[in-house]
Design a protein around this motif. Structure first.
Motif, PDB file in Angstrom:
ATOM      1  N   THR A  96      24.064 -23.869  17.022  1.00  0.00           N
ATOM      2  CA  THR A  96      24.810 -24.149  17.984  1.00  0.00           C
ATOM      3  C   THR A  96      24.657 -22.892  18.905  1.00  0.00           C
ATOM      4  OG1 THR A  96      26.284 -25.413  17.385  1.00  0.00           O
ATOM      5  CG2 THR A  96      26.840 -24.381  19.639  1.00  0.00           C
ATOM      6  N   VAL A  97      24.208 -23.234  20.392  1.00  0.00           N
ATOM      7  CA  VAL A  97      24.050 -22.151  21.183  1.00  0.00           C
ATOM      8  C   VAL A  97      25.060 -22.327  22.296  1.00  0.00           C
ATOM      9  CG1 VAL A  97      22.549 -21.273  23.183  1.00  0.00           C
ATOM     10  CG2 VAL A  97      21.544 -22.087  21.114  1.00  0.00           C
ATOM     11  N   GLU A  98      25.973 -21.161  22.400  1.00  0.00           N
ATOM     12  CA  GLU A  98      26.894 -21.351  23.599  1.00  0.00           C
ATOM     13  C   GLU A  98      26.352 -20.693  24.796  1.00  0.00           C
ATOM     14  OE1 GLU A  98      31.064 -20.437  22.311  1.00  0.00           O
ATOM     15  OE2 GLU A  98      30.626 -21.251  20.414  1.00  0.00           O
ATOM     16  N   ILE A  99      26.922 -21.284  26.044  1.00  0.00           N
ATOM     17  CA  ILE A  99      26.471 -20.444  27.141  1.00  0.00           C
ATOM     18  C   ILE A  99      27.468 -19.587  27.437  1.00  0.00           C
ATOM     19  CG2 ILE A  99      26.073 -21.191  29.733  1.00  0.00           C
ATOM     20  CD1 ILE A  99      25.634 -23.987  28.819  1.00  0.00           C
ATOM     21  N   PRO A 100      27.127 -17.977  27.509  1.00  0.00           N
ATOM     22  CA  PRO A 100      28.063 -17.096  27.745  1.00  0.00           C
ATOM     23  C   PRO A 100      28.746 -17.109  29.223  1.00  0.00           C
ATOM     24  CG  PRO A 100      25.683 -16.204  27.122  1.00  0.00           C
ATOM     25  CD  PRO A 100      25.644 -17.620  27.430  1.00  0.00           C
ATOM     26  N   LYS A 101      30.130 -16.702  29.230  1.00  0.00           N
ATOM     27  CA  LYS A 101      30.744 -16.554  30.239  1.00  0.00           C
ATOM     28  C   LYS A 101      29.845 -15.942  31.554  1.00  0.00           C
ATOM     29  CE  LYS A 101      34.683 -17.414  30.400  1.00  0.00           C
ATOM     30  NZ  LYS A 101      35.216 -18.530  30.806  1.00  0.00           N
ATOM     31  N   THR A 102      29.108 -14.923  31.113  1.00  0.00           N
ATOM     32  CA  THR A 102      28.593 -14.275  32.287  1.00  0.00           C
ATOM     33  C   THR A 102      27.362 -15.272  32.903  1.00  0.00           C
ATOM     34  OG1 THR A 102      26.909 -13.593  30.703  1.00  0.00           O
ATOM     35  CG2 THR A 102      28.580 -11.692  31.487  1.00  0.00           C
ATOM     36  N   VAL A 103      26.782 -15.915  32.142  1.00  0.00           N
ATOM     37  CA  VAL A 103      26.152 -17.048  32.608  1.00  0.00           C
ATOM     38  C   VAL A 103      26.730 -18.152  33.458  1.00  0.00           C
ATOM     39  CG1 VAL A 103      24.176 -18.841  32.194  1.00  0.00           C
ATOM     40  CG2 VAL A 103      24.112 -16.571  30.831  1.00  0.00           C
ATOM     41  N   GLU A 104      27.912 -18.482  32.722  1.00  0.00           N
ATOM     42  CA  GLU A 104      28.623 -19.581  33.492  1.00  0.00           C
ATOM     43  C   GLU A 104      29.338 -19.064  34.718  1.00  0.00           C
ATOM     44  OE1 GLU A 104      32.891 -21.828  32.772  1.00  0.00           O
ATOM     45  OE2 GLU A 104      31.922 -20.845  31.240  1.00  0.00           O
ATOM     46  N   LEU A 105      29.402 -17.638  35.124  1.00  0.00           N
ATOM     47  CA  LEU A 105      30.138 -17.211  36.105  1.00  0.00           C
ATOM     48  C   LEU A 105      28.925 -16.837  37.221  1.00  0.00           C
ATOM     49  CD1 LEU A 105      32.515 -14.476  34.908  1.00  0.00           C
ATOM     50  CD2 LEU A 105      32.952 -16.741  36.029  1.00  0.00           C
ATOM     51  N   GLN A 123      16.149 -23.942  28.266  1.00  0.00           N
ATOM     52  CA  GLN A 123      16.088 -25.176  27.564  1.00  0.00           C
ATOM     53  C   GLN A 123      17.466 -25.026  26.460  1.00  0.00           C
ATOM     54  OE1 GLN A 123      11.847 -24.639  26.673  1.00  0.00           O
ATOM     55  NE2 GLN A 123      11.274 -25.718  28.229  1.00  0.00           N
ATOM     56  N   TYR A 124      17.445 -24.067  25.694  1.00  0.00           N
ATOM     57  CA  TYR A 124      18.344 -23.989  24.644  1.00  0.00           C
ATOM     58  C   TYR A 124      19.718 -24.209  25.009  1.00  0.00           C
ATOM     59  CZ  TYR A 124      14.643 -21.305  21.781  1.00  0.00           C
ATOM     60  OH  TYR A 124      13.807 -20.713  21.033  1.00  0.00           O
ATOM     61  N   TYR A 125      19.842 -23.595  26.337  1.00  0.00           N
ATOM     62  CA  TYR A 125      21.414 -24.077  26.981  1.00  0.00           C
ATOM     63  C   TYR A 125      21.696 -25.591  27.025  1.00  0.00           C
ATOM     64  CZ  TYR A 125      22.142 -18.955  27.703  1.00  0.00           C
ATOM     65  OH  TYR A 125      22.494 -17.598  27.663  1.00  0.00           O
ATOM     66  N   GLU A 157      25.739 -30.275  28.900  1.00  0.00           N
ATOM     67  CA  GLU A 157      25.759 -31.234  29.968  1.00  0.00           C
ATOM     68  C   GLU A 157      26.052 -30.710  31.426  1.00  0.00           C
ATOM     69  OE1 GLU A 157      27.304 -31.576  27.137  1.00  0.00           O
ATOM     70  OE2 GLU A 157      25.854 -32.786  25.739  1.00  0.00           O
ATOM     71  N   SER A 158      27.091 -30.072  31.440  1.00  0.00           N
ATOM     72  CA  SER A 158      27.352 -29.673  32.636  1.00  0.00           C
ATOM     73  C   SER A 158      26.600 -28.492  33.176  1.00  0.00           C
ATOM     74  CB  SER A 158      28.996 -28.890  32.773  1.00  0.00           C
ATOM     75  OG  SER A 158      29.145 -27.755  31.950  1.00  0.00           O
ATOM     76  N   PHE A 159      25.748 -27.554  32.350  1.00  0.00           N
ATOM     77  CA  PHE A 159      24.850 -26.907  32.630  1.00  0.00           C
ATOM     78  C   PHE A 159      23.672 -27.379  33.363  1.00  0.00           C
ATOM     79  CE2 PHE A 159      21.222 -24.061  31.762  1.00  0.00           C
ATOM     80  CZ  PHE A 159      21.576 -22.758  32.542  1.00  0.00           C
ATOM     81  N   ARG A 160      23.158 -28.498  32.622  1.00  0.00           N
ATOM     82  CA  ARG A 160      22.309 -29.409  33.125  1.00  0.00           C
ATOM     83  C   ARG A 160      22.415 -29.828  34.447  1.00  0.00           C
ATOM     84  NH1 ARG A 160      19.333 -32.919  29.161  1.00  0.00           N
ATOM     85  NH2 ARG A 160      17.760 -31.449  29.391  1.00  0.00           N
ATOM     86  N   ALA A 161      23.501 -30.535  34.564  1.00  0.00           N
ATOM     87  CA  ALA A 161      24.162 -31.046  35.938  1.00  0.00           C
ATOM     88  C   ALA A 161      24.263 -30.012  36.909  1.00  0.00           C
ATOM     89  CB  ALA A 161      25.543 -31.722  35.703  1.00  0.00           C
TER      90      ALA A 161
END
Length: 100
Positions: free
Chosen positions: A43-52, A32-34, A4-8
């Motif tokens: 479950t697909v987790e968003i990697p820390k590298t993508v988050e940063l 789309q997976y994220y 949800e926060s990734f989409r936001a």
């Protein structure tokens, strides 16, 4: 980072999934997976590298040369300007100052 926060994050930048994929160097399907949070029931987790990388892009950085960044430069980009913070803590508001 949650789906949800990734989409936001993406929508706050006014980007389509394709735009986010290009900026992050990923395929649109991964975006789309994220956003869905799973792939084929797993479950697909968003990697820390993508988050940063999302944080950097939200701050207006689209490349990094590896040089150290002064911490005060980072603090300045994430909060109110020092002048605004000082006047707010003194009880003044921009409207009150403009009326004077």
């Amino acid at each position: 980072m949650t789906p949800e926060s990734f989409r936001a994050w993406r929508k706050s930048l006014g980007w389509k999934q394709k735009d986010a994929a290009e900026k992050l160097g990923l395929k649109k399907r991964v975006i789309q997976y994220y956003e869905k949070g799973n792939r084929d029931g797993k479950t697909v987790e968003i990697p820390k590298t993508v988050e940063l990388a999302c944080l950097a892009l939200a701050l207006g950085l689209d490349s990094y040369d590896g040089q150290p960044v002064p911490r005060d430069a980072l603090a300045a980009s994430s909060g109110p300007a020092p002048e605004a913070a000082a006047s707010e803590s003194a009880g003044a508001t921009p409207d009150a100052e403009a009326a004077e």
